[in-house]
Design a protein around this motif. Sequence first.
Motif, mmCIF file in Angstrom:
data_model
loop_
_atom_site.group_PDB
_atom_site.id
_atom_site.type_symbol
_atom_site.label_atom_id
_atom_site.label_comp_id
_atom_site.label_asym_id
_atom_site.label_seq_id
_atom_site.Cartn_x
_atom_site.Cartn_y
_atom_site.Cartn_z
ATOM 1 N N GLU A 1 48.979 -9.556 -22.356
ATOM 2 C CA GLU A 1 49.177 -8.372 -21.522
ATOM 3 C C GLU A 1 49.177 -7.086 -22.353
ATOM 4 O OE1 GLU A 1 53.317 -10.445 -21.729
ATOM 5 O OE2 GLU A 1 51.182 -11.004 -21.716
ATOM 6 N N GLU A 2 49.717 -7.140 -23.553
ATOM 7 C CA GLU A 2 49.694 -5.967 -24.424
ATOM 8 C C GLU A 2 48.274 -5.709 -24.935
ATOM 9 O OE1 GLU A 2 52.028 -3.865 -24.777
ATOM 10 O OE2 GLU A 2 53.537 -5.029 -23.696
ATOM 11 N N PHE A 3 47.561 -6.783 -25.234
ATOM 12 C CA PHE A 3 46.165 -6.661 -25.645
ATOM 13 C C PHE A 3 45.357 -5.962 -24.555
ATOM 14 C CE2 PHE A 3 41.877 -8.473 -25.230
ATOM 15 C CZ PHE A 3 41.323 -8.146 -26.460
ATOM 16 N N ASP A 4 45.550 -6.365 -23.309
ATOM 17 C CA ASP A 4 44.808 -5.770 -22.194
ATOM 18 C C ASP A 4 45.111 -4.279 -22.064
ATOM 19 O OD1 ASP A 4 43.731 -8.251 -21.629
ATOM 20 O OD2 ASP A 4 45.192 -8.728 -20.068
ATOM 21 N N LYS A 5 46.364 -3.899 -22.278
ATOM 22 C CA LYS A 5 46.734 -2.481 -22.197
ATOM 23 C C LYS A 5 46.029 -1.668 -23.282
ATOM 24 C CE LYS A 5 51.388 -3.372 -20.372
ATOM 25 N NZ LYS A 5 52.843 -3.309 -20.689
ATOM 26 N N ILE A 6 46.007 -2.208 -24.490
ATOM 27 C CA ILE A 6 45.371 -1.496 -25.606
ATOM 28 C C ILE A 6 43.874 -1.345 -25.356
ATOM 29 C CG2 ILE A 6 44.802 -1.626 -28.065
ATOM 30 C CD1 ILE A 6 47.512 -2.996 -28.479
ATOM 31 N N ILE A 7 43.247 -2.392 -24.835
ATOM 32 C CA ILE A 7 41.809 -2.313 -24.536
ATOM 33 C C ILE A 7 41.541 -1.204 -23.519
ATOM 34 C CG2 ILE A 7 39.873 -3.517 -23.463
ATOM 35 C CD1 ILE A 7 40.402 -4.428 -26.289
ATOM 36 N N THR A 8 42.371 -1.143 -22.483
ATOM 37 C CA THR A 8 42.206 -0.107 -21.454
ATOM 38 C C THR A 8 42.386 1.280 -22.055
ATOM 39 O OG1 THR A 8 42.987 -1.600 -19.712
ATOM 40 C CG2 THR A 8 43.080 0.761 -19.257
ATOM 41 N N GLN A 9 43.422 1.445 -22.884
ATOM 42 C CA GLN A 9 43.676 2.738 -23.515
ATOM 43 C C GLN A 9 42.549 3.123 -24.469
ATOM 44 O OE1 GLN A 9 47.462 1.874 -25.282
ATOM 45 N NE2 GLN A 9 48.582 2.040 -23.353
ATOM 46 N N TYR B 1 30.978 1.360 -42.916
ATOM 47 C CA TYR B 1 31.240 2.780 -42.720
ATOM 48 C C TYR B 1 30.299 3.401 -41.687
ATOM 49 C CZ TYR B 1 34.102 2.659 -46.984
ATOM 50 O OH TYR B 1 35.057 2.383 -47.932
ATOM 51 N N GLY B 2 29.259 2.684 -41.291
ATOM 52 C CA GLY B 2 28.297 3.222 -40.341
ATOM 53 C C GLY B 2 28.421 2.646 -38.950
ATOM 54 N N GLU B 3 29.284 1.640 -38.792
ATOM 55 C CA GLU B 3 29.471 1.047 -37.463
ATOM 56 C C GLU B 3 30.210 2.020 -36.540
ATOM 57 O OE1 GLU B 3 29.865 -3.699 -37.763
ATOM 58 O OE2 GLU B 3 31.578 -2.608 -38.547
ATOM 59 N N ILE B 4 29.879 1.997 -35.272
ATOM 60 C CA ILE B 4 30.488 2.886 -34.283
ATOM 61 C C ILE B 4 31.153 2.057 -33.189
ATOM 62 C CG2 ILE B 4 30.104 4.815 -32.707
ATOM 63 C CD1 ILE B 4 29.348 5.426 -35.614
ATOM 64 N N THR B 5 32.399 2.383 -32.898
ATOM 65 C CA THR B 5 33.097 1.731 -31.792
ATOM 66 C C THR B 5 32.643 2.352 -30.480
ATOM 67 O OG1 THR B 5 35.047 1.345 -33.182
ATOM 68 C CG2 THR B 5 35.352 1.178 -30.804
ATOM 69 N N THR B 6 32.206 1.521 -29.550
ATOM 70 C CA THR B 6 31.756 1.982 -28.235
ATOM 71 C C THR B 6 32.484 1.191 -27.155
ATOM 72 O OG1 THR B 6 29.954 0.381 -27.984
ATOM 73 C CG2 THR B 6 29.470 2.391 -29.241
ATOM 74 N N GLU B 7 32.327 1.623 -25.918
ATOM 75 C CA GLU B 7 32.917 0.861 -24.818
ATOM 76 C C GLU B 7 32.333 -0.550 -24.771
ATOM 77 O OE1 GLU B 7 31.947 4.329 -22.291
ATOM 78 O OE2 GLU B 7 33.769 3.762 -21.217
ATOM 79 N N GLY B 8 31.045 -0.658 -25.150
ATOM 80 C CA GLY B 8 30.404 -1.972 -25.172
ATOM 81 C C GLY B 8 30.997 -2.888 -26.215
ATOM 82 N N THR B 9 31.234 -2.380 -27.431
ATOM 83 C CA THR B 9 31.814 -3.240 -28.472
ATOM 84 C C THR B 9 33.252 -3.603 -28.131
ATOM 85 O OG1 THR B 9 32.598 -1.409 -29.884
ATOM 86 C CG2 THR B 9 30.340 -2.170 -30.227
ATOM 87 N N VAL B 10 33.969 -2.670 -27.493
ATOM 88 C CA VAL B 10 35.354 -2.966 -27.107
ATOM 89 C C VAL B 10 35.388 -4.078 -26.066
ATOM 90 C CG1 VAL B 10 37.418 -2.022 -25.983
ATOM 91 C CG2 VAL B 10 36.210 -0.676 -27.718
ATOM 92 N N ASP B 11 34.391 -4.110 -25.182
ATOM 93 C CA ASP B 11 34.323 -5.184 -24.184
ATOM 94 C C ASP B 11 34.161 -6.560 -24.834
ATOM 95 O OD1 ASP B 11 34.681 -3.702 -21.877
ATOM 96 O OD2 ASP B 11 32.544 -3.248 -21.662
ATOM 97 N N ASN B 12 33.632 -6.581 -26.070
ATOM 98 C CA ASN B 12 33.406 -7.858 -26.757
ATOM 99 C C ASN B 12 34.614 -8.331 -27.554
ATOM 100 O OD1 ASN B 12 30.724 -7.988 -25.851
ATOM 101 N ND2 ASN B 12 29.984 -6.765 -27.577
ATOM 102 N N ILE B 13 35.652 -7.499 -27.645
ATOM 103 C CA ILE B 13 36.836 -7.866 -28.430
ATOM 104 C C ILE B 13 37.666 -8.890 -27.671
ATOM 105 C CG2 ILE B 13 38.966 -6.997 -29.459
ATOM 106 C CD1 ILE B 13 37.571 -4.301 -29.799
ATOM 107 N N THR B 14 38.135 -9.894 -28.386
ATOM 108 C CA THR B 14 39.008 -10.909 -27.788
ATOM 109 C C THR B 14 40.338 -10.949 -28.525
ATOM 110 O OG1 THR B 14 38.252 -12.715 -29.227
ATOM 111 C CG2 THR B 14 36.983 -12.300 -27.200
ATOM 112 N N LEU B 15 41.326 -11.515 -27.868
ATOM 113 C CA LEU B 15 42.646 -11.667 -28.480
ATOM 114 C C LEU B 15 42.576 -12.570 -29.704
ATOM 115 C CD1 LEU B 15 45.668 -11.018 -28.321
ATOM 116 C CD2 LEU B 15 45.940 -12.991 -26.805
ATOM 117 N N ASP B 16 41.748 -13.599 -29.651
ATOM 118 C CA ASP B 16 41.623 -14.520 -30.785
ATOM 119 C C ASP B 16 41.073 -13.803 -32.019
ATOM 120 O OD1 ASP B 16 42.655 -16.681 -29.461
ATOM 121 O OD2 ASP B 16 40.712 -17.483 -28.830
#
Length: 709
Positions: free
Chosen positions: A157-165, A196-211
């Motif tokens: 549940e905390e993971f889900d909150k952080i992803i949303t934020q 150093y050249g990677e960019i965090t996007t909404e798409g990459t965040v969607d791929n993050i898992t708790l594991d």
Amino acid sequence: MNRLKNRNKMKKITALFAATLLVASASAQKLDRSIKPKPGPAPEINLGEIESFELENGLKVFVVENHKVPRVAYSIVLDVDPFAEGEAKGYTDVAGELMGRGTTSRAKDKLDAEVDFIGATLSTSSSGVYAASLTKHQDKLLGIMSDVVLNPAFKQEEFDKIITQTKSGLQTSKDDPDAIASNVVSALNFGKDHPYGEITTEGTVDNITLDMCKKYYQTYFKPNVAYMAVVGDVTVKEVKPMIEKYFGSWAKGDVPKADYPLPKGPGKTRVAVVNKPGAVQSVINVTYPVDLKPGADDAIKAQVLNTILGGGFTSRLFMNLREKHGFTYGSYSSLKKDEIMGQFSAYAKVRNEVTDSSVTEIMRELNRIRDEKVAQEELDGIKSYLTGNFAMSLESPQTIAKFAVNIERYGLPKDYYQNYLKNLSAVSVDDVQAMAKKYIRPDEAFITAVGNKDEIADNLAKFSANNEVEFYDIYGDVYKESMRPAPEGVTAKSVIDKYVFAVYGSSGSDLEKKLKKIKDVKHTMSASMAGMPEGMSITIERYTKAPNKMATYVKMGENILQKELFNGTEGRSISQQGTQKLEGKDLEEAKYEAMMALESKYDDLGFKLELKGMEKVEGNDAYVIEVTSPTGKVTSEYYDATSGYKVKSVGTEESPMGSMTVTSLMSDYKTVEGINYPHKLLVEQGPQKIDMTVTSIEVNTKLKDDLFE
């Protein structure tokens, strides 16, 4: 005894600088001011004894005593090689934040309550943990801190909150020209496959898992790659047993190493532009990667070079672009050291019309510092400035602790910081030019600009070695034209007809009957925008009355900030700046905007429609129709291919700062009295972004005519 000894050392350092200032002040009264004094020898710096020890598990601890206030701070920093996160870029940041959201024995609420109860602070990140409190609470603080480090809970549940934020923050940064500029600079200098050249996007965040987050913690949070700095009203004798008690069970382990080829610069000057429609200013950078390590032989000399070029309010870039030409509020440069690869950047925010002129002046200063030796007077002033900054930094015990960690982490000489002022004093005019020829490379740079391409791109082409401008998107990827043809059989009329039916549920004569029943409509919206003080609320009330009356009231509380009025014949705009009467095309456009179901009347009123193709809007296919009103005003309207709803509108408006692109996003359609209205609107006008939410829609409330006068 140790505390008294440390106090005496700090008093000696303070007394040294105080005496120096007093002597200088007294001497100034006797000196001939026309004769510039020669710089004296660099003062010797005694940093005092920084005591350290190492636990059996490899945790290295550095203790800096400071008994001025009864507080203590503990910080842990991991020495981990950066690595590529790939399609899940951002997961290490999520893991670091998640560590502070509860442990196996303390839920987040309990953890927060315990930290607050002792008046402490606690923060976590992917690279470490920081905690501070009054010294009398340090045993309790270390218990909490060690629990966070050794036993993070990683709750879903905390993971889900952080992803949303995180996604919410990214949504905002998509419109931030500084964030966009940072993305593009990183991608170009290091490449998208480099950490150093990677960019965090909404798409990459969607791929993050708790594991993934758990695995990062399990792999990299090890004491044998960690440094702990302890700063405050403590002694080694006091803290060593407590650190052994709370962190001695932290299990060490092998931590992976990462190796990447060194990024290379562009080889020749290239110009890269990110289009930001409607922007009235550009964020420009002249940038490239540099191989400059912390503690390298060049490090102090390069620092002097960069300070002269763009390191402050008296630097060459600042004095040129701001003071001499008035192009910007400030222009600066940075020459970043890094154990893997650093970067150089000279940057500014400037008006569109002087974007190319600003680049010209930046390039002029880069070439000048390479080709001409700096004056001795200028060098002496910068060295005095840096000497003062260094001396002031020594007042913070955190600085002393940072020095100790850096010496160990980067393998610096033990006396590196003690000799800093001596080495700074030795920097010569020839040294500065040698550093400039080595690290300042205007002919091998990326020139990046985030701004309105229609106003800046053509004028920037001349700076490119091949006279071409490359276009990138907000994430540093090569821009690809997103427009594509609409399916066969789809026309502008069919799209508009679908929209009208989607909103009103009828067409033709049935629609006319439905509209005749609607006498007036009142929209009430709450609005927010970046930079608004906390607690401030803005309300927007929009009134329409058949056949063609319209009024918009912008309020703060009960105070009316602005009114836009059209009574069917005349129109006015009223604000704190006065009243402006609508005339000519503006008046004609107001008549159209006041009409209910305007789209259903396009043909009768003489609007011209052209189906341009299809584009994605918020990830969904939308038809793009160019709408030209009888006055000649052109707007691009976007209609969702599935629902038929209008989801985006792009047009231009005149403002005191010139012509601006206005982009509106519509979403969250809801039914009110048989008609579907969008309940969320996001309006971007140049740098301004207004987020509006419809709180109520009232139909047929018998609005009075004086609302529109």
